[in-house]
Design an enzyme around this catalytic site. Structure first.
Site, PDB file in Angstrom:
ATOM      1  N   ARG A  13     -19.184   1.479  48.944  1.00 23.20           N
ATOM      2  CA  ARG A  13     -20.204   0.424  49.035  1.00 23.20           C
ATOM      3  C   ARG A  13     -20.938   0.279  47.694  1.00 23.20           C
ATOM      4  O   ARG A  13     -20.688  -0.665  46.949  1.00 23.20           O
ATOM      5  CB  ARG A  13     -21.183   0.736  50.181  1.00 23.20           C
ATOM      6  CG  ARG A  13     -21.989  -0.477  50.654  1.00 23.20           C
ATOM      7  CD  ARG A  13     -23.160  -0.814  49.771  1.00 23.20           C
ATOM      8  NE  ARG A  13     -24.106   0.305  49.665  1.00 23.20           N
ATOM      9  CZ  ARG A  13     -25.109   0.318  48.809  1.00 23.20           C
ATOM     10  NH1 ARG A  13     -25.298  -0.686  47.995  1.00 23.20           N
ATOM     11  NH2 ARG A  13     -25.924   1.364  48.737  1.00 23.20           N
ATOM     12  N   ASP A  14     -21.789   1.238  47.386  1.00 24.47           N
ATOM     13  CA  ASP A  14     -22.584   1.124  46.157  1.00 24.47           C
ATOM     14  C   ASP A  14     -21.654   1.000  44.949  1.00 24.47           C
ATOM     15  O   ASP A  14     -21.940   0.271  43.995  1.00 24.47           O
ATOM     16  CB  ASP A  14     -23.470   2.368  46.005  1.00 24.47           C
ATOM     17  CG  ASP A  14     -24.690   2.135  45.129  1.00 24.47           C
ATOM     18  OD1 ASP A  14     -24.867   1.013  44.636  1.00 24.47           O
ATOM     19  OD2 ASP A  14     -25.464   3.083  44.924  1.00 24.47           O
ATOM     20  N   HIS A 206     -30.511  10.017  46.015  1.00 24.27           N
ATOM     21  CA  HIS A 206     -29.442   9.121  45.527  1.00 24.27           C
ATOM     22  C   HIS A 206     -29.734   8.861  44.048  1.00 24.27           C
ATOM     23  O   HIS A 206     -30.730   8.224  43.724  1.00 24.27           O
ATOM     24  CB  HIS A 206     -29.531   7.848  46.374  1.00 24.27           C
ATOM     25  CG  HIS A 206     -28.670   6.705  45.985  1.00 24.27           C
ATOM     26  ND1 HIS A 206     -27.662   6.227  46.794  1.00 24.27           N
ATOM     27  CD2 HIS A 206     -28.665   5.891  44.907  1.00 24.27           C
ATOM     28  CE1 HIS A 206     -27.090   5.181  46.234  1.00 24.27           C
ATOM     29  NE2 HIS A 206     -27.676   4.953  45.082  1.00 24.27           N
ATOM     30  N   HIS A 208     -28.492   7.631  40.143  1.00 23.14           N
ATOM     31  CA  HIS A 208     -27.574   6.972  39.212  1.00 23.14           C
ATOM     32  C   HIS A 208     -27.663   7.700  37.875  1.00 23.14           C
ATOM     33  O   HIS A 208     -28.674   8.324  37.561  1.00 23.14           O
ATOM     34  CB  HIS A 208     -27.928   5.488  39.069  1.00 23.14           C
ATOM     35  CG  HIS A 208     -27.490   4.698  40.261  1.00 23.14           C
ATOM     36  ND1 HIS A 208     -26.400   3.852  40.236  1.00 23.14           N
ATOM     37  CD2 HIS A 208     -27.960   4.654  41.525  1.00 23.14           C
ATOM     38  CE1 HIS A 208     -26.237   3.322  41.444  1.00 23.14           C
ATOM     39  NE2 HIS A 208     -27.172   3.789  42.242  1.00 23.14           N
ATOM     40  N   CYS A 239     -26.000  -1.653  40.783  1.00 23.00           N
ATOM     41  CA  CYS A 239     -26.493  -2.682  41.698  1.00 23.00           C
ATOM     42  C   CYS A 239     -26.468  -4.018  40.983  1.00 23.00           C
ATOM     43  O   CYS A 239     -27.011  -4.145  39.885  1.00 23.00           O
ATOM     44  CB  CYS A 239     -27.916  -2.342  42.141  1.00 23.00           C
ATOM     45  SG  CYS A 239     -28.649  -3.655  43.117  1.00 23.00           S
ATOM     46  N   ASN A 248     -23.332   5.791  40.097  1.00 28.21           N
ATOM     47  CA  ASN A 248     -23.958   6.977  40.699  1.00 28.21           C
ATOM     48  C   ASN A 248     -23.420   8.233  40.036  1.00 28.21           C
ATOM     49  O   ASN A 248     -22.396   8.195  39.354  1.00 28.21           O
ATOM     50  CB  ASN A 248     -23.588   7.064  42.188  1.00 28.21           C
ATOM     51  CG  ASN A 248     -24.211   5.975  43.011  1.00 28.21           C
ATOM     52  OD1 ASN A 248     -23.770   4.837  42.964  1.00 28.21           O
ATOM     53  ND2 ASN A 248     -25.230   6.300  43.761  1.00 28.21           N
TER      54      ASN A 248
HETATM   55  N1  COA Z   1     -24.088 -11.042  56.655  1.00 28.87           N
HETATM   56  C1  COA Z   1     -23.390 -12.120  56.257  1.00 28.87           C
HETATM   57  N2  COA Z   1     -23.931 -13.302  55.939  1.00 28.87           N
HETATM   58  C2  COA Z   1     -25.274 -13.399  56.073  1.00 28.87           C
HETATM   59  C3  COA Z   1     -26.059 -12.338  56.500  1.00 28.87           C
HETATM   60  C4  COA Z   1     -25.428 -11.110  56.797  1.00 28.87           C
HETATM   61  N3  COA Z   1     -26.113 -10.030  57.172  1.00 28.87           N
HETATM   62  N4  COA Z   1     -27.335 -12.731  56.500  1.00 28.87           N
HETATM   63  C5  COA Z   1     -27.352 -14.013  56.117  1.00 28.87           C
HETATM   64  N5  COA Z   1     -26.101 -14.421  55.843  1.00 28.87           N
HETATM   65  C6  COA Z   1     -25.665 -15.729  55.315  1.00 28.87           C
HETATM   66  C7  COA Z   1     -26.334 -16.913  55.944  1.00 28.87           C
HETATM   67  O1  COA Z   1     -25.633 -17.347  57.052  1.00 28.87           O
HETATM   68  C8  COA Z   1     -26.259 -17.942  54.833  1.00 28.87           C
HETATM   69  O2  COA Z   1     -24.963 -18.448  54.744  1.00 28.87           O
HETATM   70  P1  COA Z   1     -24.704 -19.979  54.319  1.00 28.87           P
HETATM   71  O3  COA Z   1     -25.254 -20.125  52.928  1.00 28.87           O
HETATM   72  O4  COA Z   1     -23.214 -20.106  54.375  1.00 28.87           O
HETATM   73  O5  COA Z   1     -25.430 -20.800  55.314  1.00 28.87           O
HETATM   74  C9  COA Z   1     -26.494 -17.087  53.597  1.00 28.87           C
HETATM   75  O6  COA Z   1     -26.056 -15.763  53.957  1.00 28.87           O
HETATM   76  C10 COA Z   1     -27.944 -17.044  53.175  1.00 28.87           C
HETATM   77  O7  COA Z   1     -28.746 -16.726  54.291  1.00 28.87           O
HETATM   78  P2  COA Z   1     -30.318 -16.794  54.311  1.00 28.87           P
HETATM   79  O8  COA Z   1     -30.784 -16.390  55.669  1.00 28.87           O
HETATM   80  O9  COA Z   1     -30.793 -18.099  53.765  1.00 28.87           O
HETATM   81  O10 COA Z   1     -30.715 -15.630  53.389  1.00 28.87           O
HETATM   82  P3  COA Z   1     -31.040 -15.545  51.838  1.00 28.87           P
HETATM   83  O11 COA Z   1     -30.308 -16.548  51.006  1.00 28.87           O
HETATM   84  O12 COA Z   1     -32.490 -15.466  51.725  1.00 28.87           O
HETATM   85  O13 COA Z   1     -30.375 -14.116  51.524  1.00 28.87           O
HETATM   86  C11 COA Z   1     -29.719 -11.929  52.372  1.00 28.87           C
HETATM   87  C12 COA Z   1     -30.825 -12.956  52.202  1.00 28.87           C
HETATM   88  C13 COA Z   1     -30.392 -10.652  52.845  1.00 28.87           C
HETATM   89  C14 COA Z   1     -28.719 -12.408  53.393  1.00 28.87           C
HETATM   90  C15 COA Z   1     -28.982 -11.744  51.010  1.00 28.87           C
HETATM   91  O14 COA Z   1     -29.922 -11.669  49.977  1.00 28.87           O
HETATM   92  C16 COA Z   1     -28.133 -10.491  51.006  1.00 28.87           C
HETATM   93  O15 COA Z   1     -27.137 -10.391  51.685  1.00 28.87           O
HETATM   94  N6  COA Z   1     -28.511  -9.498  50.205  1.00 28.87           N
HETATM   95  C17 COA Z   1     -27.800  -8.258  50.113  1.00 28.87           C
HETATM   96  C18 COA Z   1     -28.000  -7.686  48.776  1.00 28.87           C
HETATM   97  C19 COA Z   1     -27.273  -6.374  48.573  1.00 28.87           C
HETATM   98  O16 COA Z   1     -26.378  -6.003  49.308  1.00 28.87           O
HETATM   99  N7  COA Z   1     -27.674  -5.672  47.529  1.00 28.87           N
HETATM  100  C20 COA Z   1     -27.081  -4.461  47.123  1.00 28.87           C
HETATM  101  C21 COA Z   1     -27.355  -3.328  47.987  1.00 28.87           C
HETATM  102  S1  COA Z   1     -28.945  -2.588  47.842  1.00 28.87           S
HETATM  103 ZN    ZN Z   2     -27.321   3.066  44.233  1.00 33.13          ZN
END
Ligand code: COA
Ligand code: ZN
Length: 305
Positions: A13-14, A206, A208, A239, A248
């Site tokens: 994942r990370d 955790h 890095h 990230c 990491n």
């Molecule tokens: N899994 C899959 N898709 C998701 C989802 C999830 N858990 N949550 C929301 N979505 C989709 C929505 O359906 C939307 O899709 P569309 O553009 O096709 O309509 C899109 O993602 C954006 O959704 P929205 O509710 O408007 O959220 P956002 O744009 O504010 O984004 C997150 C918020 C949380 C979904 C997004 O920032 C994210 O996934 N972040 C993860 C970051 C990450 O993993 N970082 C590294 C690890 S620490």
């Molecule tokens: Zn990390």
């Protein structure tokens, strides 16, 4: 008998979320299987996040489903940022979810477009659901030491979040140095206060290795009594939303150090090097643990660390 230290490999994942090359579902499962072969205790297998935000984690449901039915004692977890991700993870057979909390405001905004309070509320909602579902929750506090945008993190904030989420039912809180900016003194100080507040069993770290302090930080946390650590096979990681952060600490380096200090991780180092080689081959960019050039020929002679 040697004291046990527990390693959670977050490479799938990370590690993979930040590689230039996006692996196929089959390749991701192959990498996870190689970690299982090496007897790694627990593995973060993917993230149920927006595929637009993190394209490399698309298909985590297929990865999780592909792992179901594995005859394995290992604990599989997956990162979930919201209830939707939680539901998808649980539907895919995931029984441990990893949530992210924030030591700084800007990191929460960059990572999930939420305020830290919204991210906490989202986590509390998922925790509520997890109780009914019998799903375990791990909560990581991102940028526990320093944020690339907001600077140094107040340790009291990390202590407060830790206590709050342990009381809310999280199985473990992971103190994350997301950008690799911590130093061993700060790690020792925060680790000791968290152990004093909550005991060691439910705290993990955790690290890095951005500034080459990852192993020193690991040592400082071990000395402070922490026994649960994240590490990433072949030092994969970083990230996408934290500029400048590198991988990491490599699982093989962490395991070598812990074994040579007399701790038991349950991991077969020979097989772990096979997994590390595979991570390097599959990604083409994994750095590989610093210990590998020494470790591989040493182990090949039948010697043990
Ligand atoms: N899994 C899959 N898709 C998701 C989802 C999830 N858990 N949550 C929301 N979505 C989709 C929505 O359906 C939307 O899709 P569309 O553009 O096709 O309509 C899109 O993602 C954006 O959704 P929205 O509710 O408007 O959220 P956002 O744009 O504010 O984004 C997150 C918020 C949380 C979904 C997004 O920032 C994210 O996934 N972040 C993860 C970051 C990450 O993993 N970082 C590294 C690890 S620490
Ligand atoms: Zn990390």
């Amino acid at each position: 008998m040697a004291e046990r230290v527990y390693i959670n490999d977050v490479g799938p994942r990370d590690g993979l979320q930040n590689q230039a090359k996006i692996l196929t579902v089959a390749e991701r499962i192959e990498l996870i299987n190689s970690l299982l072969e090496a007897n790694v205790d627990s593995i973060e297998v993917g993230a149920f996040v927006s595929p637009k935000a993190v394209p490399a984690m698309a298909g985590s449901n297929e990865v999780a489903l592909g792992l179901n039915g594995q005859q394995s004692q290992a604990q599989f977890s997956a990162l979930v940022p919201n209830l939707r991700g939680y539901e998808m993870a649980v539907e895919s057979g995931i029984r441990t979810v990893a949530m992210v909390l924030y030591g700084s405001d800007t990191m929460a905004e960059k990572n999930v477009r939420m305020t830290p309070e919204q991210a906490e509320q989202s986590a509390l909602d998922m925790l509520q659901r997890s109780r009914d579902d019998g799903v375990a929750v791990i909560a990581t506090i991102a940028v526990s030491f320093e944020c690339p945008f907001d600077g140094a993190t107040n340790p009291d904030r990390v202590r407060e979040i830790t206590t709050k989420f342990l009381q809310a039912g999280a199985e473990r809180i992971v103190i994350a140095d997301t950008i690799g900016a911590a130093n061993p003194s700060d790690v020792a100080s925060l680790s000791k206060s968290l152990v004093a507040d909550n005991g060691a069993e439910q705290i993990a770290c955790h690290f890095h290795d951005t500034r080459a302090l990852g192993m020193a930080n690991l040592y400082a946390a071990v000395e402070a009594g922490i026994r649960h650590f994240d590490a990433s096979i072949a030092g994969l990681g970083g990230c996408p939303f934290a500029p400048g952060a590198t991988g990491n600490i490599a699982t093989e380096d962490a395991v070598m150090m812990l074994h040579s200090m007399g701790y038991d991780t349950g991991i077969d180092l020979n097989k772990l090097l096979v997994a590390s080689d595979l991570a390097e081959t599959l990604t083409g960019s994994a750095p590989g643990g610093r210990s590998k050039p020494w470790l591989a020929p040493y182990l090949a002679k039948g010697k043990a660390v």
